[in-house]
Design an enzyme around this catalytic site. Sequence first.
Site: not given
Length: 737
Positions: A380, A468
């Site tokens: 990420d 998320y």
Amino acid sequence: MERRGILRLLFLLVSVFLLLFLTWVSLPYPYVPSIKADLLDCATSSPWCNPNTRLLPTTTSHIFPHRRPPIDHASDVPKHPLDPLTVQELNRVRDIISSHALFRSKPYALHSVVLEEPAKRLVLRWRLGSPLLPRKASVVARVDGATHVLTVELESGRVTSRDSGLVSGYPTMTIEDMTTATWAPFSSPEFNRTISDRGVDMNDVACLPISLGWYGKSEEKKRLIKVQCYSMKDTANFYMRPIEGLTVLVDMDTREVVNVVDQGKNIPIPKAANTDYRYSAQRKIDRHDQKYLKLRINPISLEQAKGPSFTVENDHIVKWANWEFHLKPDPRAGVIISQVKVRDPDSGELRNVMYKGMTSELFVPYMDPTDAWYFKTYMDAGEYGFGLQAMPLDPLNDCPRNAYYMDAVFAAGDGKPYVRSNMVCVFESYAGDIAWRHSESPITGMEIREVRPKVTLVVRMAASVANYDYIMDWEFQADGLIRMKVGLSGILMVKGTPLMNLNEVSSPENLYGTILSENVIGVIHDHYVTYYLDMDVDGSENSFVKVDIQRQKTSPGESPRKSYLKATRNLVKTEKDAQIKLKLYEPSEFHVINPNKKTRVGNPVGYKVVPGGTAASLLDLDDPPQKRGAFTNNQIWVTPYNRSEEWAGGLFVYQSQGEDTLATWSERNRPIENRDIVLWYTLGFHHIPCQEDFPIMPTVSSSFDLKPVNFFESNPILRMPPNTENDLPVCRADAFS
């Protein structure tokens, strides 16, 4: 009669005009950034700044009445060598770049424009009031299909190319990369036919850009991304309505669809019922169906009658209790904490603890090897930009009333600066915990009861990486402890399935996850968060000590005891010996010490890592995702300081092959004794989804600590006073029953 009719018509027209005018002037105007500032505020212009442009409505379901008004950052100036680039500086970089020969008449995108931090030795010598060190920008650009790493000197305008080495991979995606990727499938007739065949209205389709890792030569020499889509019909939670099995491969440079694969034609799209997590939707359910339990908790707030105990000076220097540090947002790491110092309670001296700390990389592999899922192994920070995905914090809910908010100023793909409002908050926290206590037993005859409340300082950022949400905390305690805490929330990435119930399955372990609702499987996955911690314990020359805790047997007749525990201190001399896999039944402590500084009684001063979140990767070391995520092979690493080694997955993570990672650097086995060293720690989670994670996950948290070990001469909060009734305001509830 005719004249009266004309007058009546004129009166009607005037009335309509007035009605329209009054309606127009009463409409809420969008915030327009200052032209002079050349800013784009992501809090109010989320369709530009959010990667999922196509799938977000332009209205918001929540208003922030307590959010401070947007700040015009056009006049900001740096005051510290580590301060991030300002609006003026980013515009200066943009002007220099656009007029440089490399960029003229060629298509280009700026994937990263951040401060090129001055040499560590210069920063350590710098003092407030001294001339600011020369300001430089580090620029990662793609020009005509090639990647360039550049240093831009802001004062002279000089541009220097830096050698990034012969490594694979591409730089972090820009917001524009992600946005255009989600639009690309709609130019494909095959994709449009597939959507139509599935019975989905095009206006209800939302798509996500999904990094694809690296799985062989067929994916080389092209910057590729995969796109998967969802149905937004009847819910804001489109993540729970996947159009399963449909994957579109897109070339990010040409913005063309390479191929379309649909292996889910017989898989139904899950229903929208019970997927909306918004408070407005839950209130509707409460009103229409009285059988649901209404959860009522009275609001709670930390009130500080004398105001907060911390200050933020010169925009980035945080001072609280005995702590002082530099804080700044970063587009890749999210938050960077620098020059962390703690004041000694005896000498009053500010002592160094850590030069720089940050989230270096995240690794999130999903455990489904099927065609539409095998590639979902996200990094990420290096692929999406952890800071780029940080959204404005919600006052009173993300952060308490007493919080201070810090904006970020980042550069878009064209170099234009924009503001990410309220990206970071700083606040004092008190949860009823105890800093220290002792009550004396009555048998001693001494009436002693001494207790001190534990108040901490929290630095918080929340990143929403598509589905998320990560809540990232740095917590500072007055006793010298620093806690790094990660909270996981948001929405699961789920898989569509024909299954309605577990009783339809003969081998549940072959589902790759858990049935959460009808036609919905939550896929098993891991989360690893690797921290970069450049420790400077009372100076830069530190050593790493592994303290092994072992069972020692007593000699015959030596004692009624047969065994006891013994601590053996082992000084680690090279990198390979500092590659640590945590073992429950072979426990150790891990100390970073300064061998040149001793306490009054002769112990070397130090800090120790207190592990937590110890889930370890179980993937095969030769599995392509694990090669790229090899920095999770151990929980602890120690390397010599090297300013080019900050990103655990390598400088260029996107489609990298794993040859430029922390694991590769550590294999050089360089000396680490009495040197400037960097500690790396990986916090890990195994996540087997459960029904309580549907439709949105309650936060799950884990943390690890940096704790002083013989750093102070005694308990550093011994002289902290207790609370008394006179210290605290008395708050009376409106009603109590």
